[in-house]
Motif scaffolding. Structure first.
Motif, short mmCIF file in Angstrom:
data_model
loop_
_atom_site.label_atom_id
_atom_site.label_comp_id
_atom_site.label_asym_id
_atom_site.label_seq_id
_atom_site.Cartn_x
_atom_site.Cartn_y
_atom_site.Cartn_z
N ASP A 78 0.83 -1.21 0.00
CA ASP A 78 0.00 0.00 0.00
C ASP A 78 0.86 1.26 0.00
O ASP A 78 0.53 2.25 -0.65
CB ASP A 78 -0.92 0.00 1.22
CG ASP A 78 -2.05 -1.01 1.09
OD1 ASP A 78 -2.25 -1.54 -0.03
OD2 ASP A 78 -2.72 -1.28 2.10
N GLY A 81 2.18 1.65 -3.46
CA GLY A 81 1.10 2.13 -4.32
C GLY A 81 0.79 3.59 -4.11
O GLY A 81 0.53 4.34 -5.07
N LYS A 85 1.26 6.84 -6.89
CA LYS A 85 0.25 7.84 -7.23
C LYS A 85 0.77 9.26 -7.04
O LYS A 85 0.30 10.19 -7.70
CB LYS A 85 -1.00 7.62 -6.38
CG LYS A 85 -1.80 6.39 -6.79
CD LYS A 85 -3.10 6.31 -6.02
CE LYS A 85 -3.94 5.12 -6.48
NZ LYS A 85 -5.24 5.04 -5.78
N TYR A 93 -6.39 2.33 -11.59
CA TYR A 93 -6.43 0.86 -11.62
C TYR A 93 -7.58 0.42 -12.52
O TYR A 93 -8.54 1.17 -12.75
CB TYR A 93 -6.63 0.29 -10.22
CG TYR A 93 -5.50 0.56 -9.27
CD1 TYR A 93 -4.25 0.00 -9.46
CD2 TYR A 93 -5.68 1.40 -8.18
CE1 TYR A 93 -3.21 0.25 -8.58
CE2 TYR A 93 -4.64 1.66 -7.29
CZ TYR A 93 -3.41 1.08 -7.50
OH TYR A 93 -2.38 1.35 -6.63
N ASN A 192 0.43 -2.43 -10.30
CA ASN A 192 -0.94 -2.95 -10.24
C ASN A 192 -1.46 -3.17 -8.83
O ASN A 192 -2.37 -3.98 -8.63
CB ASN A 192 -1.02 -4.26 -11.02
CG ASN A 192 -0.67 -4.10 -12.48
OD1 ASN A 192 -1.29 -3.33 -13.19
ND2 ASN A 192 0.36 -4.82 -12.92
N GLY A 193 -0.92 -2.50 -7.84
CA GLY A 193 -1.46 -2.62 -6.49
C GLY A 193 -1.19 -3.96 -5.83
O GLY A 193 -0.05 -4.39 -5.70
N ARG A 194 -2.25 -4.67 -5.47
CA ARG A 194 -2.11 -5.89 -4.67
C ARG A 194 -1.95 -7.15 -5.53
O ARG A 194 -2.54 -8.20 -5.21
CB ARG A 194 -3.32 -6.03 -3.75
CG ARG A 194 -3.38 -5.03 -2.60
CD ARG A 194 -2.23 -5.22 -1.63
NE ARG A 194 -2.42 -4.48 -0.41
CZ ARG A 194 -2.76 -5.01 0.76
NH1 ARG A 194 -2.95 -6.31 0.87
NH2 ARG A 194 -2.90 -4.25 1.83
N LYS A 236 -7.28 -1.12 -5.68
CA LYS A 236 -5.92 -1.61 -5.87
C LYS A 236 -5.85 -3.13 -5.95
O LYS A 236 -4.80 -3.69 -6.27
CB LYS A 236 -5.03 -1.10 -4.74
CG LYS A 236 -5.53 -1.43 -3.36
CD LYS A 236 -4.76 -0.62 -2.33
CE LYS A 236 -5.33 -0.78 -0.94
NZ LYS A 236 -4.72 0.15 0.01
#
Length: 507
Positions: A78, A81, A85, A93, A192-194, A236
Motif C-alpha cells: 500500500d 502504491g 500515485k 487501476y 498494479n497494487g495488490r 488496488k
C-alpha cells in the motif's frame, strides 16, 4: 471514515513491527512480542489455536482485514502504491480477471513443499517471513548506520546517548533474497497494487476463500450506481467490475477506497443481510495464461575461495582446517527436523540476538533449510544466560527456555585440534578457551614444564562457542564446536561438586 481508520491502524501496526525488527537497544516493551505471533503462518506453525481461530473468525465476519491492516507485506504494498500515485497522479487501476489457477497452484506447491520438508519455499512466500528478511537485511543496516552517525555527532558535544555498533553482512544469500523480494513485490505494487497478494501469496489465497463467505462486504446500491467506473479506478485489488456491478470478494482486501471514492453514495460496507444490499460476486474462472506465471527459481551463490597462508612457527605449521560436519542450531531447537518443519526464516531471532551469533544458513541444513538460523562464532558467542531467540520466535521452531534450562541444554560439543593450538606449535602459554568456558568442559592440564594445554569434556559442553570465539589460533581455530542433530539435556560437573561440598558441611 472507515478508510481513515484503516490507514491509521495499518501505519501504527506497520511502524511497530518494523521498529521491533530494528530495535537493537531493546527500547520497545517486551509485550510487543505479540506482533509476530498474530501473523497467520506463525500462528499456524506454532499451533496457536486461539490466534488462528481469531484470524479465521475475523476474516469470516469482516473479510480480508488481515491482509489490509495486519500483514506487514500488505501494508508495504500500500505504501508503494501510494508513492506511485504521488509520482503519476493520473494513475488508475482497472478490473482484471482473477488468476485462479495460478493462485491455487501456488498454494498447492507450497503445501507439498511443506509436507516434503522443503520449507525454504514456505518461508520464501510467507508474507511475514518475507518482510522480516527485508527489515533484517536491508532496513536494519541503514538504521544502524543512522545510529552511528548520531553517535559521531553527539560525542562531539560529550553526549553519549548513542553508542557505536558494528555493521556487517549476516548472509549474502539472504540479503539477495530480501532485495529480490523488496524490488519484485514493490514493482508489482507500483504497477498494479495488490498483485502479489492475489496471485502468489498463499495466505491471501486461503483468506480469500474464506472472505467469499464473510458477513460484511462492500456492496453496490443498484439504484444509485450509474456505472461511472470510479470505484474500479480506485480498487488496488483490481477486483471490481463496475460495468457488471460485481465485486470479487476473494480478492477484495477491504481497503474502502471504493466506498470513499463513490460520488453517488452507491457503495457501502454492510452486512450481507441488509435489505438494500445487492450482492453479486464474480465467478472466478477466467485465467489469463499468457501473463504473470509464477516462476520458482533455485538460487545458488558462488562462494569465492580465499587462500590462506600457513602460519610460520617454531618448527610446526597448522595442519588441519576447521570443517564443521553439523551446523549448530540455536538453543531451544529440540532437533533439526523440528526446525525445518517450523521455521519460516523471518530472521527475528537473527536481528534480536544480542551476541550477533545467529546467522542464516545456506546449505548447511540441506536444500530445504536455506536461510534458517544457525550459530556462527565469528563475532561473538552465545551468552550463557541469554534466552532471547526462544522468547521471540513466533512459530515455535525455537522453544522458549528458562535460564536454568538453557544452562542444561547442549547445542553442540567441543572439539580440540592439537596441531592448531599455539601451546603445541608455538610453545607459549594461552588458556583463553578454558577461561571462557562456563561449564568446565574445557580445562587446562600439564603439558611441558610450566605449560598447560586444553583438555576437553564434550559430555558437559553446552556448545556456547565461547572457546571457539576467543581462540587466538589463526587462520584455523584449535578448538571449535560441532553441532548436534538433536539437542540434549546435560548434568553439569561443577553443580555436582557444589552439592558434595554442601553435604560435607552438613547442610
Amino acid at each position: 471514515m472507515l478508510r481513515k481508520i484503516r490507514i491509521a491502524f495499518s501505519i501504527t501496526l506497520f511502524s511497530l513491527i518494523t521498529l521491533y525488527f530494528l530495535d537493537f537497544r531493546e527500547l520497545l516493551p517486551q509485550s510487543l512480542h505479540f506482533l509476530a505471533k498474530i501473523q497467520f503462518v506463525p500462528a499456524l506453525l506454532s499451533l496457536n489455536i486461539v490466534i488462528l481461530l481469531s484470524l479465521v473468525l475475523l476474516t469470516f465476519v469482516f473479510g480480508r482485514v488481515y491482509c489490509s491492516s495486519i500483514c506487514p507485506m500488505g501494508i508495504y504494498q500500500d505504501i508503494v502504491g501510494w508513492l506511485s500515485k504521488r509520482v503519476k497522479r493520473k494513475k488508475r487501476y482497472t478490473y482484471s480477471p482473477a488468476k485462479t489457477i495460478l493462485r491455487w497452484t501456488t498454494l498447492l506447491i507450497v503445501l507439498l513443499a511443506f509436507l516434503f520438508g522443503f520449507t525454504f519455499l514456505v518461508g520464501l512466500l510467507d508474507p511475514y517471513g518475507a518482510y522480516g528478511r527485508i527489515a533484517t537485511h536491508l532496513f536494519r543496516p541503514v538504521y544502524l548506520a543512522g545510529n552511528n552517525l548520531l553517535e559521531s555527532i553527539f560525542t562531539q558535544f560529550n553526549n553519549y546517548t548513542f553508542f557505536r555498533v558494528g555493521i556487517y553482512s549476516l548472509s549474502v544469500f539472504s540479503t539477495f533474497i530480501a532485495l529480490f523480494t523488496l524490488v519484485g513485490v514493490g514493482l508489482l505494487a507500483w504497477r498494479n497494487g495488490r498483485t502479489y497478494c492475489n496471485t502468489l501469496c498463499p495466505v491471501g489465497t486461503v483468506l480469500g476463500f474464506i472472505s467469499r463467505y464473510s458477513l460484511f462486504k462492500v456492496q453496490f446500491d443498484n439504484e444509485k450506481c450509474n456505472s461511472c467506473g470510479l470505484c474500479a479506478m480506485k480498487c488496488k485489488a483490481s477486483c471490481i467490475d463496475s460495468k457488471k456491478l460485481i465485486v470479487d470478494y476473494s480478492r477484495c482486501i477491504n481497503c474502502f477506497n471504493c466506498v470513499e471514492a463513490c460520488k453517488r453514495d452507491a457503495m457501502h460496507y454492510k452486512p450481507i443481510w441488509s435489505k438494500k444490499a445487492s450482492v453479486k460476486e464474480a465467478i472466478v474462472v477466467d485465467v489469463n495464461q499468457s501473463k504473470r506465471r509464477f516462476l520458482t527459481s533455485t538460487f545458488t551463490t558462488g562462494m569465492a575461495a580465499t587462500s590462506l597462508l600457513a602460519q610460520t612457527t617454531t618448527g610446526f605449521s597448522l595442519k588441519r582446517e576447521l570443517k564443521r560436519q553439523q551446523p549448530i542450531a540455536p538453543p531451544g531447537v529440540q532437533n533439526i527436523d523440528r526446525l525445518l518443519q517450523k521455521c519460516i526464516s523471518c530472521h527475528l531471532c537473527v536481528t534480536k540476538c544480542p551476541s550477533h551469533v545467529i546467522k542464516p544458513a545456506l546449505f548447511e541444513y540441506g536444500l530445504g533449510g536455506i536461510m534458517q538460523p544457525k550459530l556462527y562464532f565469528d563475532h561473538g558467542f552465545c551468552s550463557y544466560d541469554c534466552t532471547v531467540c526462544g522468547d521471540v520466535c513466533p512459530t515455535g521452531a525455537i522453544l522458549p527456555l528458562t535460564k536454568d534450562e538453557k544452562h542444561h541444554t547442549q547445542m553442540g560439543q567441543v572439539n580440540f585440534i592439537i596441531e592448531n593450538c599455539i601451546v603445541y606449535y608455538d610453545e607459549t602459554s594461552c588458556g583463553a578457551c578454558s577461561e571462557h568456558c562456563p561449564t568446565q568442559a574445557v580445562s587446562m592440564v600439564p603439558y611441558k614444564g610450566a605449560l598447560t594445554i586444553p583438555h576437553i569434556e564434550p559430555s558437559i559442553c553446552v556448545g556456547c562457542g565461547g572457546c571457539e570465539y576467543v581462540c587466538p589460533a589463526v587462520p584455523f581455530k584449535a578448538i571449535y564446536v560441532e553441532g548436534l542433530k538433536e539437542q540434549q539435556t546435560i548434568e553439569l560437573v561443577h553443580e555436582e561438586k557444589e552439592e558434595h561440598v554442601i553435604d560435607g558441611f552438613g547442610f
